[in-house]
Design a protein around this motif. Structure first.
Motif, short mmCIF file in Angstrom:
data_model
loop_
_atom_site.label_atom_id
_atom_site.label_comp_id
_atom_site.label_asym_id
_atom_site.label_seq_id
_atom_site.Cartn_x
_atom_site.Cartn_y
_atom_site.Cartn_z
N GLU A 22 0.80 -1.15 0.04
CA GLU A 22 0.10 0.02 0.03
C GLU A 22 0.94 1.14 0.09
O GLU A 22 2.02 1.48 0.90
CB GLU A 22 -0.93 0.11 1.11
N GLU A 23 0.61 2.24 -1.04
CA GLU A 23 1.33 3.52 -0.80
C GLU A 23 0.36 4.71 -0.78
O GLU A 23 -0.77 4.59 -1.37
CB GLU A 23 1.92 3.65 -2.26
N ASP A 24 0.58 5.60 -0.01
CA ASP A 24 0.24 7.02 0.33
C ASP A 24 0.05 7.74 -0.94
O ASP A 24 1.08 7.92 -1.70
CB ASP A 24 0.65 7.56 1.56
N ILE A 25 -1.21 8.36 -1.08
CA ILE A 25 -1.27 9.38 -2.20
C ILE A 25 -1.98 10.41 -1.69
O ILE A 25 -2.91 10.59 -0.87
CB ILE A 25 -2.06 8.68 -3.29
N HIS A 26 -1.42 11.71 -1.98
CA HIS A 26 -1.95 12.88 -1.47
C HIS A 26 -3.09 13.49 -2.40
O HIS A 26 -2.88 13.29 -3.73
CB HIS A 26 -0.79 14.01 -1.28
N ASN A 27 -4.36 14.12 -2.08
CA ASN A 27 -5.15 14.50 -2.86
C ASN A 27 -5.68 13.48 -4.02
O ASN A 27 -5.58 13.62 -5.31
CB ASN A 27 -4.62 15.86 -3.72
N GLN A 28 -6.04 12.28 -3.55
CA GLN A 28 -6.28 11.24 -4.30
C GLN A 28 -7.75 11.50 -5.03
O GLN A 28 -8.78 11.63 -4.05
CB GLN A 28 -6.48 9.92 -3.76
N VAL A 29 -8.16 11.62 -6.25
CA VAL A 29 -9.16 11.75 -6.86
C VAL A 29 -10.00 10.44 -6.72
O VAL A 29 -9.70 9.33 -7.01
CB VAL A 29 -9.05 12.04 -8.29
N GLU A 30 -11.34 10.84 -6.39
CA GLU A 30 -12.50 9.61 -6.13
C GLU A 30 -13.27 9.79 -7.20
O GLU A 30 -13.85 8.43 -7.78
CB GLU A 30 -13.09 9.57 -4.73
N ALA A 31 -13.59 10.80 -7.78
CA ALA A 31 -14.53 10.97 -8.70
C ALA A 31 -14.45 12.27 -9.49
O ALA A 31 -14.03 13.35 -8.87
CB ALA A 31 -15.99 10.57 -8.23
N SER A 32 -14.89 12.36 -10.74
CA SER A 32 -14.70 13.66 -11.34
C SER A 32 -16.14 13.95 -12.27
O SER A 32 -16.53 13.00 -12.97
CB SER A 32 -13.38 13.99 -12.16
N SER A 33 -16.58 15.07 -12.51
CA SER A 33 -18.06 15.36 -13.18
C SER A 33 -17.52 16.48 -14.15
O SER A 33 -17.47 17.70 -13.78
CB SER A 33 -19.04 15.67 -12.03
N PRO A 34 -17.28 15.96 -15.44
CA PRO A 34 -16.92 17.09 -16.75
C PRO A 34 -18.24 17.82 -16.55
O PRO A 34 -19.33 17.18 -16.47
CB PRO A 34 -17.10 16.24 -17.82
N VAL A 49 -22.36 11.33 -11.48
CA VAL A 49 -21.44 10.26 -11.05
C VAL A 49 -22.06 9.59 -9.80
O VAL A 49 -22.13 10.06 -8.78
CB VAL A 49 -20.01 10.76 -10.61
N TRP A 50 -22.70 8.48 -10.04
CA TRP A 50 -23.39 7.62 -9.11
C TRP A 50 -22.41 7.47 -7.78
O TRP A 50 -21.25 6.88 -7.97
CB TRP A 50 -23.87 6.32 -9.59
N LEU A 208 -20.52 10.43 -23.33
CA LEU A 208 -19.48 9.77 -22.74
C LEU A 208 -19.09 10.37 -21.33
O LEU A 208 -19.37 11.48 -21.01
CB LEU A 208 -18.21 10.42 -23.71
N LYS A 209 -18.44 9.29 -20.60
CA LYS A 209 -17.75 9.68 -19.21
C LYS A 209 -16.70 10.71 -19.36
O LYS A 209 -16.64 11.44 -18.20
CB LYS A 209 -17.35 8.39 -18.62
N GLU A 210 -16.14 10.83 -20.15
CA GLU A 210 -14.68 11.81 -20.20
C GLU A 210 -14.85 12.26 -21.63
O GLU A 210 -14.05 12.06 -22.77
CB GLU A 210 -13.53 10.89 -20.24
N PRO A 211 -15.95 13.51 -21.81
CA PRO A 211 -16.29 13.93 -23.02
C PRO A 211 -14.93 15.07 -23.30
O PRO A 211 -14.42 15.83 -22.41
CB PRO A 211 -17.42 14.52 -22.77
N LYS A 212 -14.78 15.45 -24.48
CA LYS A 212 -14.07 16.74 -24.96
C LYS A 212 -14.97 17.85 -24.80
O LYS A 212 -16.15 17.79 -24.90
CB LYS A 212 -13.88 16.57 -26.43
#
Length: 235
Positions: A22-34, A49-50, A208-212
């Protein structure tokens, strides 16, 4: 808009020991809503984002971000959903009677709905930035309202012209349904008290989930233009 943890964890491979750690991560993204904001439509389109940034969460977070950016000094921001007329009226038709109609609405910019033009004019005449309307009854037959008929006929033809100016309560619900406030209807269905909100049946589309950003803006603009045409909204 992103949801993240100040400190998170992820599993990585330790090649030397041939194991997972296990490695620590700062400011880990859980979800993004474009999302995109279209000023000419006064509209926002965003990804639901459900279980993270749902359709009821995004507006609240967006409001906080905007207001806090100005230190909450003489600034207010609200994101109201545009209701799906068909879904909303379908739900209303299940009620045996209406016992209360209420809505809080604010002046539109730049478009207004023709069916609630009189209420919009009243707001302008009074120089009001917001108005609250509430009608209720304890009479057995319930409230008299044309809201279902008005919406049904507007769905059938955007050129529909009512014989008389819609009552203020009906106009307020229509205004809220078009995205300029929030409204709700209390009624009785099979002996049970029910509350139906304009925000419960909001307009949406699949993409799309990751649209332009440019492509999402084009897609959203087409939907806003369609709604404007269907509801005969005007400048």
């Amino acid at each position: 808009m992103s949801k993240y943890k100040n400190r998170g964890h992820t599993t990585v491979i330790d090649e030397g020991n041939r194991s997972q750690i296990e490695e620590d991560i700062h400011n880990q993204v859980e979800a993004s809503s474009p999302f995109v904001y279209l000023p000419e439509c006064s509209g926002i389109a965003f990804l639901d984002v459900w279980n993270h940034i749902q359709e009821d969460i995004f507006p609240r977070r967006f409001k906080l971000i905007i207001e806090e950016a100005f230190d909450n000094f003489f600034v207010s921001c609200d994101v109201e959903p545009i209701s799906d007329y068909r879904a909303f009226t379908s739900r209303l038709k299940k009620l045996d009677k209406f016992t209360e109609i209420s809505a809080t609405v604010h002046p539109p910019n730049p478009l207004y709905g023709r069916l609630w033009e009189s209420l919009n004019g009243y707001l302008d005449e009074r120089n009001a930035s917001e108005i609250m309307v509430k009608e209720q009854t304890s009479k057995p037959e319930g409230l008299k309202t044309e809201i279902i008929s008005l919406m049904d006929k507007m769905i059938d033809s955007c050129e529909y012209e009512p014989d008389k100016t819609p009552a203020i309560g009906d106009a307020a619900i229509l205004m809220a349904a078009d995205g300029y406030g929030s409204g709700k209807v209390h009624g009785v269905e099979n002996g049970e008290e029910i509350i139906i909100k304009t925000g419960d049946t909001q307009k949406s589309f699949q993409y799309l989930k990751e649209p332009k950003p440019e492509e999402l803006a084009i897609k959203a603009k087409k939907l806003f233009d369609k709604i404007t045409k269907e509801r005969d909204m005007r400048h």
